[in-house]
Each structure stands twice: as structure tokens, then as C-alpha cells.
Design a protein around this motif. Structure first.
Motif, PDB file in Angstrom:
ATOM      1  N   ILE A  42       5.829  -1.380  -1.640  1.00 35.29           N
ATOM      2  CA  ILE A  42       5.534  -2.888  -2.134  1.00 35.29           C
ATOM      3  C   ILE A  42       4.076  -2.436  -3.047  1.00 35.29           C
ATOM      4  N   SER A  43       3.148  -1.638  -2.427  1.00 39.52           N
ATOM      5  CA  SER A  43       1.991  -1.279  -3.025  1.00 39.52           C
ATOM      6  C   SER A  43       2.042  -0.808  -4.430  1.00 39.52           C
ATOM      7  N   PHE A  44       3.205  -0.041  -4.802  1.00 39.47           N
ATOM      8  CA  PHE A  44       3.455   0.553  -6.119  1.00 39.47           C
ATOM      9  C   PHE A  44       3.802  -0.818  -6.848  1.00 39.47           C
ATOM     10  N   GLU A  45       4.874  -1.540  -6.386  1.00 38.44           N
ATOM     11  CA  GLU A  45       5.272  -2.585  -7.161  1.00 38.44           C
ATOM     12  C   GLU A  45       4.058  -3.829  -7.378  1.00 38.44           C
ATOM     13  N   VAL A  46       3.056  -3.759  -6.761  1.00 41.62           N
ATOM     14  CA  VAL A  46       1.785  -4.671  -6.987  1.00 41.62           C
ATOM     15  C   VAL A  46       1.046  -4.109  -7.890  1.00 41.62           C
TER      16      VAL A  46
END
Length: 86
Positions: A42-46
Motif C-alpha cells: 500500500i505504501s508503494f501505491e501511495v
């Protein structure tokens, strides 16, 4: 709800395949069944969505959706705008 919150919730919803309207800023990652690997993904997407870099040590401090939104808001305001070239 602001744009950052909406976009973060959409990313989480898509990642976990749950309806975005069932996620609130008060939800903990445990409540949403988000484990450490999910949190990294999720952090990569954010990071990509907001053009920011989330420090690795910051991931361990995130407990709720609201924590993530607050962190993204801080990082987006701290990121300098590109200097225009002439």
C-alpha cells in the motif's frame, strides 16, 4: 473528506478488495486485515500516487487509516515543488 483521505482510502480498498465506503479514518490496519506485507505494498501505491517517499521507519508507526492520511499530508506539504527551468 479531503482528496488525500479519499485517494488513500481508494488505494487501501483496491488493495484489500473491499468497498471504499466501508473504510473510515478511524479504522485500524488490524481491523482491515492489513498485515506488514500489505502495508508495504500500500505504501508503494501511495508513494506513486502522491509522488512522495515514505521513510521505512514511518511504516511501523502507522496504526490507522487516519495516521496514513496525516503522514501523507505532511509529506506532500514538505515536498518542494520542482523549480521551473527557463
Amino acid at each position: 473528506m479531503n482528496d488525500i483521505a479519499t485517494r488513500c482510502i481508494d488505494i487501501i480498498a483496491k488493495s484489500k478488495n473491499i468497498p471504499a465506503d466501508s473504510i473510515s479514518l478511524a479504522n485500524t490496519f488490524d481491523e482491515l486485515n492489513i498485515d506488514s506485507l500489505d502495508k508495504i505494498n500500500i505504501s508503494f501505491e501511495v508513494e506513486e500516487a502522491f509522488n512522495i517517499e515514505i521513510p521505512d521507519e514511518a511504516l511501523s508507526t502507522l496504526r490507522t487509516v487516519g495516521d496514513m492520511v496525516e503522514g501523507v499530508a505532511k509529506l506532500t506539504t514538505a515536498t518542494p515543488s520542482p523549480i521551473p527551468t527557463r
